[in-house]
Write a protein that holds these residues in place. Structure first.
Motif, PDB file in Angstrom:
ATOM      1  N   LEU A   6       0.078   1.525 -15.700  1.00 17.33           N
ATOM      2  CA  LEU A   6       0.756   2.021 -14.504  1.00 17.33           C
ATOM      3  C   LEU A   6       1.056   0.865 -13.554  1.00 17.33           C
ATOM      4  N   SER A   7       0.117  -0.036 -13.424  1.00 19.51           N
ATOM      5  CA  SER A   7       0.300  -1.208 -12.577  1.00 19.51           C
ATOM      6  C   SER A   7       1.483  -2.038 -13.070  1.00 19.51           C
ATOM      7  N   GLU A   8       1.529  -2.273 -14.363  1.00 17.18           N
ATOM      8  CA  GLU A   8       2.598  -3.085 -14.947  1.00 17.18           C
ATOM      9  C   GLU A   8       3.960  -2.405 -14.813  1.00 17.18           C
ATOM     10  N   ARG A   9       4.016  -1.118 -15.086  1.00 19.53           N
ATOM     11  CA  ARG A   9       5.294  -0.396 -15.073  1.00 19.53           C
ATOM     12  C   ARG A   9       5.858  -0.199 -13.674  1.00 19.53           C
ATOM     13  N   ILE A  26      -1.867   9.842  -5.143  1.00 17.42           N
ATOM     14  CA  ILE A  26      -1.790  10.051  -6.586  1.00 17.42           C
ATOM     15  C   ILE A  26      -3.150  10.537  -7.064  1.00 17.42           C
ATOM     16  N   ILE A  27      -3.150  11.136  -8.231  1.00 18.05           N
ATOM     17  CA  ILE A  27      -4.387  11.671  -8.795  1.00 18.05           C
ATOM     18  C   ILE A  27      -4.504  11.190 -10.233  1.00 18.05           C
ATOM     19  N   SER A  28      -5.699  10.779 -10.601  1.00 18.39           N
ATOM     20  CA  SER A  28      -5.951  10.392 -11.989  1.00 18.39           C
ATOM     21  C   SER A  28      -6.978  11.349 -12.581  1.00 18.39           C
ATOM     22  N   GLN A  29      -7.026  11.344 -13.880  1.00 18.52           N
ATOM     23  CA  GLN A  29      -8.072  12.060 -14.600  1.00 18.52           C
ATOM     24  C   GLN A  29      -9.082  11.014 -15.057  1.00 18.52           C
ATOM     25  N   ARG A  30     -10.301  11.397 -15.199  1.00 23.45           N
ATOM     26  CA  ARG A  30     -11.315  10.468 -15.697  1.00 23.45           C
ATOM     27  C   ARG A  30     -11.588  10.771 -17.172  1.00 23.45           C
ATOM     28  N   CYS A  31     -11.525   9.736 -17.963  1.00 24.43           N
ATOM     29  CA  CYS A  31     -11.849   9.868 -19.377  1.00 24.43           C
ATOM     30  C   CYS A  31     -13.370   9.902 -19.533  1.00 24.43           C
ATOM     31  N   ARG A  41       4.332  11.000 -15.175  1.00 24.82           N
ATOM     32  CA  ARG A  41       5.149  11.294 -13.987  1.00 24.82           C
ATOM     33  C   ARG A  41       4.782  10.411 -12.790  1.00 24.82           C
ATOM     34  N   LEU A  42       3.607   9.819 -12.826  1.00 23.94           N
ATOM     35  CA  LEU A  42       3.173   9.001 -11.694  1.00 23.94           C
ATOM     36  C   LEU A  42       3.933   7.683 -11.583  1.00 23.94           C
ATOM     37  N   VAL A  43       4.630   7.284 -12.634  1.00 25.86           N
ATOM     38  CA  VAL A  43       5.439   6.067 -12.538  1.00 25.86           C
ATOM     39  C   VAL A  43       6.475   6.254 -11.431  1.00 25.86           C
ATOM     40  N   ASP A  44       7.215   7.361 -11.499  1.00 25.80           N
ATOM     41  CA  ASP A  44       8.213   7.636 -10.461  1.00 25.80           C
ATOM     42  C   ASP A  44       7.556   7.877  -9.111  1.00 25.80           C
ATOM     43  N   ARG A  45       6.430   8.570  -9.106  1.00 27.78           N
ATOM     44  CA  ARG A  45       5.738   8.872  -7.852  1.00 27.78           C
ATOM     45  C   ARG A  45       5.322   7.582  -7.145  1.00 27.78           C
ATOM     46  N   VAL A  46       4.750   6.651  -7.883  1.00 27.72           N
ATOM     47  CA  VAL A  46       4.318   5.381  -7.291  1.00 27.72           C
ATOM     48  C   VAL A  46       5.524   4.624  -6.736  1.00 27.72           C
ATOM     49  N   LEU A  47       6.629   4.628  -7.469  1.00 27.23           N
ATOM     50  CA  LEU A  47       7.843   3.959  -6.987  1.00 27.23           C
ATOM     51  C   LEU A  47       8.359   4.622  -5.706  1.00 27.23           C
ATOM     52  N   GLN A  48       8.265   5.946  -5.641  1.00 27.97           N
ATOM     53  CA  GLN A  48       8.666   6.657  -4.420  1.00 27.97           C
ATOM     54  C   GLN A  48       7.749   6.299  -3.264  1.00 27.97           C
TER      55      GLN A  48
END
Length: 127
Positions: A6-9, A26-31, A41-48
């Motif tokens: 996500l950081s790279e993209r 933003i929200i992540s899930q924990r493995c 979908r968070l790629v676009d969200r982070v850019l926004q």
């Protein structure tokens, strides 16, 4: 995807992504291994989010208007204080001014390029 991807993209540091998560942007899930997993979908969200921050909006207001970026929209009106609305109006007007300035600058660059190309074409035809 993991935080590194996500950081790279999004060209956003991992530290900043963790900050966005702390702020509820933003929200992540924990493995099972404890790593963060992020939805595509968070790629676009982070850019926004980055665009809104670049426009001067604070994260507390970005958090409130993020639902407006989703479809279907799930806007919460209870948080809309008169101060927040005034701030959003000011930021909207400031963004409009910046857009107008960018359009003028883009048009000036385009006119310059056209003039240079025309000049070069005429010089080439004369030689």
């Amino acid at each position: 995807m993991r935080i590194g991807e996500l950081s790279e993209r999004t060209a956003t540091s991992r530290r900043l992504l963790r900050y966005y998560e702390e702020q509820g942007l933003i929200i992540s899930q924990r493995c099972a291994n404890g790593y963060r997993a992020y939805d595509e979908r968070l790629v676009d969200r982070v850019l926004q989010i980055r665009g809104l921050l670049d426009a001067g909006l604070p994260t507390r207001i970005i958090k409130q208007i993020l639902p407006c970026l989703d479809k279907p929209r799930s806007i919460v009106f209870a948080d809309a204080t008169p101060d927040m609305l005034a701030t959003l109006e000011q930021e909207r007007d400031r963004m409009t001014d910046r857009i107008d300035c960018l359009i003028r600058n883009r048009d000036a660059v385009a006119a310059y390029l056209d003039a240079v190309r025309t000049h070069n074409d005429q010089q080439g035809a004369v030689s």
